[in-house]
Design a protein around this motif. Structure first.
Motif, short mmCIF file in Angstrom:
data_model
loop_
_atom_site.label_atom_id
_atom_site.label_comp_id
_atom_site.label_asym_id
_atom_site.label_seq_id
_atom_site.Cartn_x
_atom_site.Cartn_y
_atom_site.Cartn_z
N GLN A 1 -10.71 -11.37 -15.10
CA GLN A 1 -9.54 -10.97 -15.88
C GLN A 1 -8.46 -12.05 -15.82
OE1 GLN A 1 -8.57 -7.25 -14.00
NE2 GLN A 1 -10.48 -6.30 -14.66
N LEU A 2 -8.26 -12.62 -14.63
CA LEU A 2 -7.23 -13.64 -14.47
C LEU A 2 -7.59 -14.93 -15.21
CD1 LEU A 2 -6.23 -13.08 -10.75
CD2 LEU A 2 -4.79 -12.72 -12.74
N ARG A 3 -8.89 -15.23 -15.28
CA ARG A 3 -9.30 -16.41 -16.05
C ARG A 3 -8.95 -16.24 -17.52
NH1 ARG A 3 -14.15 -15.95 -12.78
NH2 ARG A 3 -14.15 -17.55 -11.15
N ALA A 4 -9.05 -15.00 -17.99
CA ALA A 4 -8.76 -14.73 -19.40
C ALA A 4 -7.27 -14.78 -19.70
CB ALA A 4 -9.34 -13.37 -19.79
N ILE A 5 -6.47 -14.20 -18.81
CA ILE A 5 -5.04 -14.13 -19.09
C ILE A 5 -4.26 -15.28 -18.45
CG2 ILE A 5 -5.15 -11.62 -19.26
CD1 ILE A 5 -3.83 -11.41 -16.54
N GLY A 6 -4.93 -16.07 -17.60
CA GLY A 6 -4.26 -17.15 -16.88
C GLY A 6 -3.45 -18.09 -17.75
N PRO A 7 -3.98 -18.54 -18.89
CA PRO A 7 -3.21 -19.47 -19.74
C PRO A 7 -1.90 -18.89 -20.25
CG PRO A 7 -5.54 -19.52 -20.32
CD PRO A 7 -5.35 -18.36 -19.39
N LEU A 8 -1.78 -17.55 -20.21
CA LEU A 8 -0.56 -16.91 -20.71
C LEU A 8 0.49 -16.71 -19.63
CD1 LEU A 8 -2.29 -14.11 -22.83
CD2 LEU A 8 -1.48 -16.33 -23.62
N LEU A 9 0.12 -17.00 -18.39
CA LEU A 9 1.02 -16.73 -17.27
C LEU A 9 1.92 -17.91 -16.97
CD1 LEU A 9 -1.53 -15.06 -14.80
CD2 LEU A 9 0.03 -13.91 -16.40
N GLU A 10 3.08 -17.62 -16.43
CA GLU A 10 4.00 -18.65 -15.97
C GLU A 10 3.94 -18.71 -14.45
OE1 GLU A 10 8.77 -19.83 -16.11
OE2 GLU A 10 7.96 -18.29 -17.44
N ASN A 11 3.52 -19.87 -13.92
CA ASN A 11 3.40 -20.06 -12.47
C ASN A 11 2.49 -19.01 -11.82
OD1 ASN A 11 5.15 -22.30 -12.48
ND2 ASN A 11 6.94 -20.97 -12.32
N HIS A 12 1.47 -18.57 -12.58
CA HIS A 12 0.47 -17.61 -12.07
C HIS A 12 1.07 -16.26 -11.69
CE1 HIS A 12 -2.21 -21.05 -11.96
NE2 HIS A 12 -1.38 -21.68 -11.15
N LEU A 13 2.25 -15.94 -12.19
CA LEU A 13 2.91 -14.68 -11.84
C LEU A 13 2.39 -13.56 -12.73
CD1 LEU A 13 5.17 -13.49 -10.02
CD2 LEU A 13 6.72 -13.83 -11.95
N VAL A 14 1.85 -12.51 -12.09
CA VAL A 14 1.30 -11.38 -12.83
C VAL A 14 2.03 -10.10 -12.44
CG1 VAL A 14 -0.99 -12.43 -12.95
CG2 VAL A 14 -0.46 -10.85 -11.09
N HIS A 15 1.93 -9.12 -13.31
CA HIS A 15 2.42 -7.76 -13.03
C HIS A 15 1.19 -6.92 -12.70
CE1 HIS A 15 6.67 -8.15 -14.30
NE2 HIS A 15 6.18 -9.16 -14.99
N ALA A 16 1.03 -6.59 -11.44
CA ALA A 16 -0.15 -5.85 -10.98
C ALA A 16 0.09 -4.34 -11.10
CB ALA A 16 -0.46 -6.21 -9.54
N PRO A 17 -0.97 -3.58 -11.40
CA PRO A 17 -0.83 -2.12 -11.52
C PRO A 17 -0.61 -1.46 -10.17
CG PRO A 17 -3.14 -2.78 -11.71
CD PRO A 17 -2.34 -4.04 -11.67
N PHE A 18 0.49 -0.75 -10.03
CA PHE A 18 0.85 -0.09 -8.76
C PHE A 18 1.29 1.35 -9.00
CE2 PHE A 18 0.26 -3.75 -6.36
CZ PHE A 18 0.76 -3.65 -5.08
N TRP A 19 1.22 2.12 -7.93
CA TRP A 19 1.80 3.46 -7.91
C TRP A 19 3.21 3.38 -7.33
CZ3 TRP A 19 -0.71 6.82 -10.61
CH2 TRP A 19 -2.11 6.88 -10.62
N ALA A 20 4.07 4.25 -7.83
CA ALA A 20 5.37 4.49 -7.22
C ALA A 20 5.38 5.93 -6.74
CB ALA A 20 6.50 4.25 -8.23
N VAL A 21 5.67 6.11 -5.45
CA VAL A 21 5.69 7.45 -4.86
C VAL A 21 7.06 7.67 -4.22
CG1 VAL A 21 4.60 9.04 -3.24
CG2 VAL A 21 3.22 7.26 -4.35
N HIS A 22 7.69 8.81 -4.54
CA HIS A 22 8.95 9.20 -3.92
C HIS A 22 8.70 10.50 -3.17
CE1 HIS A 22 11.37 7.03 -7.36
NE2 HIS A 22 10.48 6.24 -6.76
N ALA A 23 9.04 10.54 -1.90
CA ALA A 23 8.81 11.73 -1.09
C ALA A 23 10.00 11.98 -0.17
CB ALA A 23 7.53 11.58 -0.27
N VAL A 24 10.10 13.21 0.32
CA VAL A 24 11.18 13.62 1.20
C VAL A 24 10.58 14.23 2.45
CG1 VAL A 24 13.16 15.16 1.51
CG2 VAL A 24 12.82 13.98 -0.68
N ARG A 25 11.15 13.91 3.60
CA ARG A 25 10.67 14.45 4.89
C ARG A 25 11.07 15.90 5.01
NH1 ARG A 25 12.24 15.69 10.09
NH2 ARG A 25 11.12 14.76 11.85
N ILE A 26 10.10 16.74 5.32
CA ILE A 26 10.34 18.15 5.56
C ILE A 26 9.92 18.49 6.98
CG2 ILE A 26 10.15 18.80 3.13
CD1 ILE A 26 7.29 19.64 3.64
N GLU A 27 10.38 19.60 7.47
CA GLU A 27 10.04 20.01 8.84
C GLU A 27 8.62 20.53 8.92
OE1 GLU A 27 11.79 19.40 11.49
OE2 GLU A 27 13.33 18.50 10.25
#
Length: 251
Positions: free
Chosen positions: A225-251
């Protein structure tokens, strides 16, 4: 991956090898705080005593300190903590950096108001027992009502880049069972620098043949995948797919 298969982060941080002057063997290190972390601070989501588990070179803990928060960064890699302390000195801020097991957090009971896990939890992606132990340790180390934010590798596609990351169900199993109420779970991105040479150099540091084979199987599609999109990147910087999780501590 199991604990025996995890990369030796101390070796990665001490290697000092670079691919093109910027993209290092720690591609998650972009030289500063991640945009998603900066957004948390901008939105007022961070408060009080802040814990940065798996702090690495300390960019996030340093960022919290620069914004007036009391920050603690913990990492098992002494090389990472050495870098973090140098970075804090350069930034002119004070951070409590410690070489310790961030999955245990011994001696830090009932201390933190906010935890921001930036790509640490997912390093135990096939070791749910360790994930559970870590989530319970976070519960012990935080105050009632504390906030937990997590940014971990996902399995969705972002601009043609897709990893074999954590499924959403993992968080639903682990966090509530460890005393955390999930308030939000959604997709986001995390920046990384992936030069083509980085994978070869990281592979060369893997001594376990079985893990090397697994690494090649998992990362082979990503390299294509990176070989395909590599020419479009600046300084090899990519946006990787991540989860964002927000949680609260309970007793």
């Amino acid at each position: 991956m199991s604990s025996s298969q995890r990369p030796d982060f101390d070796v990665l941080y001490r290697s000092g090898q670079t691919t093109d002057g910027e993209a290092t063997l720690t591609p998650w290190d972009i030289g500063g705080p991640q945009p998603v972390v900066q957004e948390l601070v901008a939105y007022g989501a961070v408060r009080g005593e802040v814990l940065d588990p798996g702090t690495g070179p300390g960019h996030h803990a340093i960022y919290y300190a620069s914004k007036g928060y009391s920050a603690t960064g913990i990492d098992a890699s002494s090389a990472a903590i050495e870098q973090a302390r140098r970075n804090a000195q350069t930034a002119g801020v004070t951070v409590d950096f410690r070489v310790a097991d961030a999955t245990a957090l011994e001696g830090l009971e009932n201390r933190f108001d906010t935890v921001v896990d930036s790509a640490f939890y997912h390093t135990f992606e096939e070791d749910e027992e360790t994930q559970e132990r870590y989530a319970r340790a976070l519960h012990r180390a935080t105050k009632p009502g504390a906030r937990l934010y997590m940014f971990e590798v996902g399995c969705h596609n972002v601009n043609g880049l897709q990893f074999q990351g954590l499924p959403a169900e993992n968080f639903a199993r682990v966090l509530p069972a460890s005393g955390w109420r999930i308030d939000y779970l959604g997709t986001t991105t995390y920046q990384a620098r992936f030069a083509p040479e980085a994978f070869a150099k990281m592979s060369a540091l893997i001594s376990n043949p079985e893990w090397l084979e697994e690494w090649a199987e998992r990362m082979g599609p990503v390299m294509e995948q990176l070989r395909a999109i590599g020419p479009l990147l600046e300084n090899h910087l990519v946006h990787a797919p991540f989860w964002a999780v927000h949680a609260v501590r309970i007793e």
